[in-house]
Design a protein around this motif. Structure first.
Motif, mmCIF file in Angstrom:
data_model
loop_
_atom_site.group_PDB
_atom_site.id
_atom_site.type_symbol
_atom_site.label_atom_id
_atom_site.label_comp_id
_atom_site.label_asym_id
_atom_site.label_seq_id
_atom_site.Cartn_x
_atom_site.Cartn_y
_atom_site.Cartn_z
ATOM 1 N N SER A 79 0.810 -1.221 0.000
ATOM 2 C CA SER A 79 0.000 0.000 0.000
ATOM 3 C C SER A 79 0.844 1.272 0.000
ATOM 4 C CB SER A 79 -0.893 0.017 1.243
ATOM 5 O OG SER A 79 -0.098 0.160 2.416
ATOM 6 N N GLY A 80 2.145 1.128 0.237
ATOM 7 C CA GLY A 80 3.021 2.290 0.302
ATOM 8 C C GLY A 80 3.375 2.711 1.716
ATOM 9 N N THR A 108 6.300 5.608 11.178
ATOM 10 C CA THR A 108 5.590 5.191 9.969
ATOM 11 C C THR A 108 5.398 6.378 9.046
ATOM 12 O OG1 THR A 108 4.414 3.420 11.097
ATOM 13 C CG2 THR A 108 3.414 4.236 9.093
ATOM 14 N N ARG A 109 5.598 6.125 7.768
ATOM 15 C CA ARG A 109 5.354 7.120 6.727
ATOM 16 C C ARG A 109 4.269 6.560 5.812
ATOM 17 N NH1 ARG A 109 8.060 10.594 9.063
ATOM 18 N NH2 ARG A 109 10.300 10.772 8.945
ATOM 19 N N TYR A 110 3.258 7.370 5.607
ATOM 20 C CA TYR A 110 2.149 6.952 4.754
ATOM 21 C C TYR A 110 1.556 8.199 4.138
ATOM 22 C CZ TYR A 110 -2.428 5.040 3.463
ATOM 23 O OH TYR A 110 -3.551 4.663 2.783
ATOM 24 N N SER A 111 1.440 8.201 2.842
ATOM 25 C CA SER A 111 0.921 9.395 2.189
ATOM 26 C C SER A 111 -0.015 8.998 1.065
ATOM 27 C CB SER A 111 2.081 10.220 1.632
ATOM 28 O OG SER A 111 1.581 11.345 0.974
ATOM 29 N N ARG A 112 -1.258 9.383 1.220
ATOM 30 C CA ARG A 112 -2.226 9.215 0.141
ATOM 31 C C ARG A 112 -2.797 10.598 -0.118
ATOM 32 N NH1 ARG A 112 -6.398 4.621 -1.021
ATOM 33 N NH2 ARG A 112 -4.858 3.479 0.154
ATOM 34 N N PRO A 113 -2.768 11.065 -1.355
ATOM 35 C CA PRO A 113 -3.229 12.418 -1.647
ATOM 36 C C PRO A 113 -4.748 12.558 -1.559
ATOM 37 C CG PRO A 113 -2.602 11.293 -3.661
ATOM 38 C CD PRO A 113 -2.255 10.377 -2.525
ATOM 39 N N GLY A 114 -5.182 13.786 -1.445
ATOM 40 C CA GLY A 114 -6.598 14.107 -1.522
ATOM 41 C C GLY A 114 -7.353 13.943 -0.221
ATOM 42 N N PRO A 115 -8.663 14.150 -0.301
ATOM 43 C CA PRO A 115 -9.508 14.080 0.893
ATOM 44 C C PRO A 115 -9.480 12.699 1.567
ATOM 45 C CG PRO A 115 -10.694 15.111 -0.922
ATOM 46 C CD PRO A 115 -9.394 14.600 -1.475
ATOM 47 N N VAL A 140 -8.532 11.912 5.558
ATOM 48 C CA VAL A 140 -9.388 11.151 6.473
ATOM 49 C C VAL A 140 -8.636 9.937 7.006
ATOM 50 C CG1 VAL A 140 -11.493 9.753 6.637
ATOM 51 C CG2 VAL A 140 -11.542 11.958 5.459
ATOM 52 N N GLU A 141 -7.971 9.206 6.119
ATOM 53 C CA GLU A 141 -7.208 8.035 6.555
ATOM 54 C C GLU A 141 -6.146 8.422 7.575
ATOM 55 O OE1 GLU A 141 -5.703 5.909 3.192
ATOM 56 O OE2 GLU A 141 -7.694 5.242 2.587
ATOM 57 N N LYS A 142 -5.460 9.522 7.332
ATOM 58 C CA LYS A 142 -4.417 9.958 8.253
ATOM 59 C C LYS A 142 -4.999 10.214 9.646
ATOM 60 C CE LYS A 142 -0.783 13.378 8.834
ATOM 61 N NZ LYS A 142 -0.100 14.524 8.270
ATOM 62 N N MET A 143 -6.164 10.831 9.701
ATOM 63 C CA MET A 143 -6.809 11.115 10.998
ATOM 64 C C MET A 143 -7.206 9.835 11.724
ATOM 65 S SD MET A 143 -6.776 14.304 11.496
ATOM 66 C CE MET A 143 -5.324 14.652 10.547
ATOM 67 N N LEU A 144 -7.590 8.810 10.976
ATOM 68 C CA LEU A 144 -8.025 7.557 11.583
ATOM 69 C C LEU A 144 -6.874 6.597 11.859
ATOM 70 C CD1 LEU A 144 -11.191 6.867 9.393
ATOM 71 C CD2 LEU A 144 -11.136 7.735 11.737
ATOM 72 N N VAL A 145 -5.915 6.557 10.945
ATOM 73 C CA VAL A 145 -4.844 5.565 11.040
ATOM 74 C C VAL A 145 -3.842 5.899 12.142
ATOM 75 C CG1 VAL A 145 -2.882 4.576 9.777
ATOM 76 C CG2 VAL A 145 -5.109 4.757 8.683
ATOM 77 N N ALA A 146 -3.524 7.157 12.348
ATOM 78 C CA ALA A 146 -2.506 7.514 13.350
ATOM 79 C C ALA A 146 -2.846 6.995 14.752
ATOM 80 C CB ALA A 146 -2.269 9.021 13.362
ATOM 81 N N PRO A 147 -4.043 7.236 15.286
ATOM 82 C CA PRO A 147 -4.346 6.704 16.621
ATOM 83 C C PRO A 147 -4.397 5.172 16.645
ATOM 84 C CG PRO A 147 -6.025 8.303 15.947
ATOM 85 C CD PRO A 147 -5.098 8.110 14.794
ATOM 86 N N TYR A 148 -4.875 4.583 15.556
ATOM 87 C CA TYR A 148 -4.913 3.116 15.461
ATOM 88 C C TYR A 148 -3.502 2.542 15.537
ATOM 89 C CZ TYR A 148 -5.252 -1.476 13.275
ATOM 90 O OH TYR A 148 -5.126 -2.807 12.996
ATOM 91 N N LEU A 149 -2.591 3.087 14.726
ATOM 92 C CA LEU A 149 -1.212 2.585 14.716
ATOM 93 C C LEU A 149 -0.516 2.820 16.054
ATOM 94 C CD1 LEU A 149 0.069 3.476 11.143
ATOM 95 C CD2 LEU A 149 -0.551 1.228 12.062
ATOM 96 N N ARG A 150 -0.831 3.904 16.718
ATOM 97 C CA ARG A 150 -0.240 4.171 18.031
ATOM 98 C C ARG A 150 -0.550 3.010 18.981
ATOM 99 N NH1 ARG A 150 -2.135 8.956 18.483
ATOM 100 N NH2 ARG A 150 -0.412 9.854 17.342
ATOM 101 N N ARG A 151 -1.799 2.551 18.990
ATOM 102 C CA ARG A 151 -2.186 1.406 19.832
ATOM 103 C C ARG A 151 -1.471 0.133 19.392
ATOM 104 N NH1 ARG A 151 -7.280 3.507 18.815
ATOM 105 N NH2 ARG A 151 -7.854 1.666 17.612
ATOM 106 N N VAL A 152 -1.389 -0.088 18.085
ATOM 107 C CA VAL A 152 -0.709 -1.275 17.559
ATOM 108 C C VAL A 152 0.754 -1.277 17.989
ATOM 109 C CG1 VAL A 152 0.126 -2.372 15.434
ATOM 110 C CG2 VAL A 152 -2.255 -1.602 15.590
ATOM 111 N N PHE A 153 1.430 -0.142 17.842
ATOM 112 C CA PHE A 153 2.854 -0.089 18.155
ATOM 113 C C PHE A 153 3.115 -0.196 19.649
ATOM 114 C CE2 PHE A 153 3.384 2.381 13.966
ATOM 115 C CZ PHE A 153 3.447 1.194 13.261
#
Length: 112
Positions: free
Chosen positions: A49-50, A71-78, A82-95
């Motif tokens: 997924s990049g 972690t570095r993750y970049s998907r352009p656009g809206p 949205v993914e960035k707002m959701l994924v960051a807290p999720y990954l924090r728990r995972v890590f």
């Protein structure tokens, strides 16, 4: 997390993995390649997924180390925003869970 399969290698650079993870109510399958930018202290997991996650270990002495996960993750656009707002807290728990698991393994290996 669900299953984890080592497709190639298994230790350090050149390892290829496939795993499943449940996130946001769905099970996702991921594949990734492992590189070792700094042999012995840094692993980088790059998913199809990049998304790229780097695990860095800095020894602090014979029985201690600091582990940093980034972690570095970049998907352009809206959708990316949205993914960035959701994924960051999720990954924090995972890590945090991964760091706890590393501490357990290290403690078990340190026992005589």
């Amino acid at each position: 997390f669900g299953s984890l399969e080592v497709l190639r290698g298994g230790r350090g650079a050149g390892t290829r993995i496939r795993f499943t993870a449940k996130a946001f109510g769905r099970v996702h399958e991921h594949t990734g390649e492992i590189t070792e930018p700094q042999p012995g202290t840094e692993l980088k997991e790059t998913l199809a997924s990049g998304m790229a996650t780097t695990y860095r270990v800095v020894p602090l002495g014979p029985d201690a180390a600091t582990v940093t996960i980034t972690t570095r993750y970049s998907r352009p656009g809206p959708q990316g925003w949205v993914e960035k707002m959701l994924v960051a807290p999720y990954l924090r728990r995972v890590f945090l869970t991964e760091l706890d698991q590393l501490a357990e393994v290290a403690a078990a290996r340190a026992m005589p």
